[in-house]
Design a protein around this motif. Structure first.
Motif, short mmCIF file in Angstrom:
data_model
loop_
_atom_site.label_atom_id
_atom_site.label_comp_id
_atom_site.label_asym_id
_atom_site.label_seq_id
_atom_site.Cartn_x
_atom_site.Cartn_y
_atom_site.Cartn_z
N UNK A 57 20.91 38.62 -74.24
CA UNK A 57 20.13 38.11 -73.11
C UNK A 57 19.06 37.14 -73.59
N UNK A 58 18.42 37.46 -74.72
CA UNK A 58 17.42 36.54 -75.27
C UNK A 58 18.05 35.22 -75.70
N UNK A 59 19.19 35.30 -76.36
CA UNK A 59 19.86 34.08 -76.81
C UNK A 59 20.30 33.23 -75.62
N UNK A 60 20.74 33.89 -74.56
CA UNK A 60 21.13 33.15 -73.35
C UNK A 60 19.90 32.52 -72.69
N UNK A 61 18.80 33.28 -72.67
CA UNK A 61 17.57 32.80 -72.03
C UNK A 61 17.04 31.55 -72.74
N UNK A 62 17.07 31.56 -74.06
CA UNK A 62 16.53 30.45 -74.83
C UNK A 62 17.59 29.41 -75.22
N UNK A 63 18.82 29.68 -74.83
CA UNK A 63 19.93 28.77 -75.15
C UNK A 63 19.95 28.46 -76.65
N UNK A 64 19.79 29.48 -77.46
CA UNK A 64 19.74 29.29 -78.91
C UNK A 64 20.24 30.55 -79.60
N UNK A 65 20.96 30.37 -80.68
CA UNK A 65 21.35 31.51 -81.49
C UNK A 65 20.15 31.96 -82.32
N UNK A 66 19.87 33.25 -82.28
CA UNK A 66 18.70 33.78 -82.96
C UNK A 66 19.04 34.48 -84.27
N UNK A 67 20.23 35.07 -84.31
CA UNK A 67 20.63 35.84 -85.49
C UNK A 67 21.99 35.37 -85.98
N UNK A 68 22.14 35.37 -87.31
CA UNK A 68 23.44 35.12 -87.92
C UNK A 68 23.96 36.47 -88.39
N UNK A 69 25.07 36.91 -87.80
CA UNK A 69 25.60 38.23 -88.08
C UNK A 69 26.75 38.13 -89.07
N UNK A 70 26.67 38.88 -90.15
CA UNK A 70 27.78 39.00 -91.10
C UNK A 70 28.08 40.48 -91.25
N UNK A 71 29.11 40.78 -92.00
CA UNK A 71 29.47 42.18 -92.19
C UNK A 71 28.44 42.91 -93.04
N UNK A 72 27.65 42.16 -93.81
CA UNK A 72 26.72 42.82 -94.73
C UNK A 72 25.27 42.83 -94.24
N UNK A 73 24.89 41.78 -93.55
CA UNK A 73 23.48 41.71 -93.18
C UNK A 73 23.27 40.77 -92.01
N UNK A 74 22.03 40.80 -91.49
CA UNK A 74 21.61 39.86 -90.46
C UNK A 74 20.67 38.83 -91.09
N UNK A 102 18.11 32.61 -87.76
CA UNK A 102 18.22 31.16 -87.64
C UNK A 102 16.80 30.59 -87.58
N UNK A 103 16.68 29.27 -87.59
CA UNK A 103 15.34 28.67 -87.46
C UNK A 103 14.71 29.07 -86.13
N UNK A 104 15.50 29.08 -85.06
CA UNK A 104 14.98 29.49 -83.75
C UNK A 104 14.59 30.96 -83.78
N UNK A 105 15.39 31.77 -84.45
CA UNK A 105 15.09 33.20 -84.55
C UNK A 105 13.81 33.46 -85.32
N UNK A 106 13.61 32.69 -86.39
CA UNK A 106 12.39 32.86 -87.17
C UNK A 106 11.16 32.48 -86.36
N UNK A 107 11.26 31.41 -85.60
CA UNK A 107 10.15 31.00 -84.73
C UNK A 107 9.86 32.07 -83.69
N UNK A 108 10.90 32.58 -83.05
CA UNK A 108 10.70 33.61 -82.02
C UNK A 108 10.11 34.87 -82.63
N UNK A 109 10.59 35.25 -83.82
CA UNK A 109 10.08 36.46 -84.46
C UNK A 109 8.58 36.37 -84.70
N UNK A 110 8.12 35.26 -85.28
CA UNK A 110 6.69 35.11 -85.56
C UNK A 110 5.86 35.09 -84.28
#
Length: 297
Positions: free
Chosen positions: A39-56, A59-67
């Motif tokens: 829902x957050x990614x849809x709201x901001x029209x931006x990918x926030x997390x890069x998901x892999x099998x090992x870790x999260x 993204x630059x947008x995610x880092x900005x939102x986190x701070x």
């Protein structure tokens, strides 16, 4: 979407390192956590997390939102505290930072009375000889020396700090009193080795500006308060904050010299984020320190 709730989940995901970790920490289902992030990614029209099998990974947008989300959520908690706290029963924790020497000798002695007055409060005093980021390091109040750059921080002026040069009367009788800063080249000086350019002392020149004078140092110590006993013993000339040697000067253990060349005093102040201006515990601490602060000169 409850945006604050979604930001809270997002911050938990980042700090836990996984969706499942955030789900456990918040007692929510993994499906619910995934929906909040989507829902957050849809709201901001931006990918926030890069998901892999090992870790999260952010993204630059995610880092900005986190701070920014951490700051927003901290402000919301502070607003709740301000509205709900009983002024007579302050509760919670305060984090305060100060330069190590001034914090230890001047600020720390003021804190026991404050804590006795507010028994439900706890306080962390961090003695740090480096700039601190009040928001990132979750500091409620910081003691700062010097002129501050323009910022959104609130300030409460406490006093001034003057750097002075002094020596024991026995030393001055034996070696003579320097009449100008350049005379220091022929004297034994005692220097604070942790300061940048410790062998260069700064003075006011004849034009009212500032000049650096290279001094001849016989003793280097990385603690200002350790230099004063050496100066009292007549080992040489020392340059320290005036408040640090006030009693020694009054007792004629040290004599203030080169007063005509002293630089203007430097302001000493408390700084704190504007979001915390209205919180009772922060305001109470700032008021207490300001009321108790003795003159630095």
């Amino acid at each position: 979407m409850d945006q604050l709730a979604a930001m809270t989940i997002f911050v938990r995901v980042v700090e836990a390192g996984s969706l499942s970790g955030a789900a456990r920490a918040t007692h929510a289902s993994l499906t619910s956590v995934s929906r909040q992030i989507a829902a957050l990614e849809a709201h901001y029209s931006a990918q926030l997390l890069l998901r892999t099998t090992r870790r999260l990974a952010l993204t630059d947008a995610g880092r900005l939102l986190y701070e920014r989300a951490k700051t927003v959520l901290s402000e919301v908690r502070e607003i709740e505290t301000a509205l709900l706290s009983n002024q007579q029963e302050l509760t919670g924790r305060l984090r305060v930072s100060a330069p190590s020497l001034m914090g230890r000798l001047l600020l720390a002695p003021l804190l026991p009375a404050f804590l006795r007055r507010h028994p439900q409060l706890s306080l962390d005093l961090l003695l740090l000889d480096r700039p601190v980021d009040l928001i990132a390091e979750d500091i409620h109040v910081a003691l700062r020396i010097g002129r501050l750059p323009d910022s959104q921080l609130m300030t409460r002026r406490l006093g001034e700090l003057t750097m002075i040069v002094c020596a024991a009367p026995d030393y001055l009788r034996a070696y003579g009193e320097p009449q100008s800063p350049r005379d220091l080249a022929g004297h034994d000086c005692l220097a604070f080795s942790d300061a940048p350019g410790a062998g260069d002392w700064r003075f006011r020149n004849a034009d009212g500006g500032e000049e650096k004078v290279r001094v001849s140092c016989r003793l280097w110590i990385n603690s200002l308060d350790a230099l004063v006993p050496a100066a009292k013993e007549g080992l040489g000339i020392v340059r320290v904050p005036s408040w640090q040697v006030k009693d020694a000067i009054q007792a004629d253990e040290l004599r203030r010299i080169l007063t005509a060349y002293e630089l203007p005093p430097t302001p000493v102040q408390l700084v704190f984020p504007p979001a915390r201006l209205g919180t009772p515990k922060t305001r109470a601490l700032v008021d207490h320190v300001a009321a108790c602060w003795s003159a630095l000169d």
